[in-house]
Design a protein around this motif. Structure first.
Motif, mmCIF file in Angstrom:
data_model
loop_
_atom_site.group_PDB
_atom_site.id
_atom_site.type_symbol
_atom_site.label_atom_id
_atom_site.label_comp_id
_atom_site.label_asym_id
_atom_site.label_seq_id
_atom_site.Cartn_x
_atom_site.Cartn_y
_atom_site.Cartn_z
ATOM 1 N N LEU A 60 5.887 5.614 -10.464
ATOM 2 C CA LEU A 60 4.913 4.539 -10.300
ATOM 3 C C LEU A 60 3.533 5.081 -9.953
ATOM 4 N N LYS A 61 3.496 6.072 -9.067
ATOM 5 C CA LYS A 61 2.216 6.638 -8.647
ATOM 6 C C LYS A 61 1.499 7.295 -9.825
ATOM 7 N N ALA A 62 2.242 7.932 -10.697
ATOM 8 C CA ALA A 62 1.646 8.574 -11.871
ATOM 9 C C ALA A 62 1.053 7.548 -12.825
ATOM 10 N N ARG A 63 1.596 6.335 -12.820
ATOM 11 C CA ARG A 63 1.125 5.286 -13.729
ATOM 12 C C ARG A 63 0.202 4.274 -13.063
ATOM 13 N N SER A 64 -0.064 4.432 -11.779
ATOM 14 C CA SER A 64 -0.850 3.427 -11.058
ATOM 15 C C SER A 64 -2.315 3.459 -11.485
ATOM 16 N N TYR A 65 -2.959 2.333 -11.331
ATOM 17 C CA TYR A 65 -4.359 2.186 -11.724
ATOM 18 C C TYR A 65 -5.326 2.507 -10.601
ATOM 19 N N GLY A 66 -4.827 2.630 -9.402
ATOM 20 C CA GLY A 66 -5.688 2.923 -8.266
ATOM 21 C C GLY A 66 -4.897 3.591 -7.161
ATOM 22 N N ASP A 76 -4.712 2.831 -3.968
ATOM 23 C CA ASP A 76 -4.411 2.058 -2.767
ATOM 24 C C ASP A 76 -3.073 1.327 -2.775
ATOM 25 N N TYR A 77 -2.708 0.721 -3.904
ATOM 26 C CA TYR A 77 -1.543 -0.159 -3.907
ATOM 27 C C TYR A 77 -0.465 0.300 -4.877
ATOM 28 N N ALA A 90 0.823 -1.205 0.000
ATOM 29 C CA ALA A 90 0.000 0.000 0.000
ATOM 30 C C ALA A 90 0.860 1.259 0.000
ATOM 31 N N TRP A 91 0.264 2.334 -0.476
ATOM 32 C CA TRP A 91 0.956 3.629 -0.486
ATOM 33 C C TRP A 91 1.036 4.229 0.917
ATOM 34 N N ARG A 92 0.141 3.842 1.809
ATOM 35 C CA ARG A 92 0.069 4.470 3.137
ATOM 36 C C ARG A 92 1.387 4.531 3.897
#
Length: 59
Positions: free
Chosen positions: A46-52, A54-55, A7-9
């Motif tokens: 990665l965050k710029a390309r993530s699909y959601g 949460d993860y 998770a990103w948290r």
């Protein structure tokens, strides 16, 4: 890099820290890992390309 949680948290990209909570560490005492600037840059990509939201690496 080993992820205890996908998770990103636990990742704080502003402070460049990855926090692993007490319950995820064998000795029961959480730790904070300082991230090098290259890792922070990689996580931003990665965050710029993530699909959601949460993860980091969704299945």
């Amino acid at each position: 890099m080993l992820f205890v949680s996908g998770a990103w948290r636990p990742l704080d990209l502003v402070k460049a820290e990855w926090e692993i909570p007490d319950q995820r560490v064998k000795k029961g005492k959480g730790i904070v890992i300082l991230l090098p600037s290259q890792a922070v840059e990689w996580f931003h990509m990665l965050k710029a390309r993530s699909y959601g939201p949460d993860y980091v690496l969704p299945a």
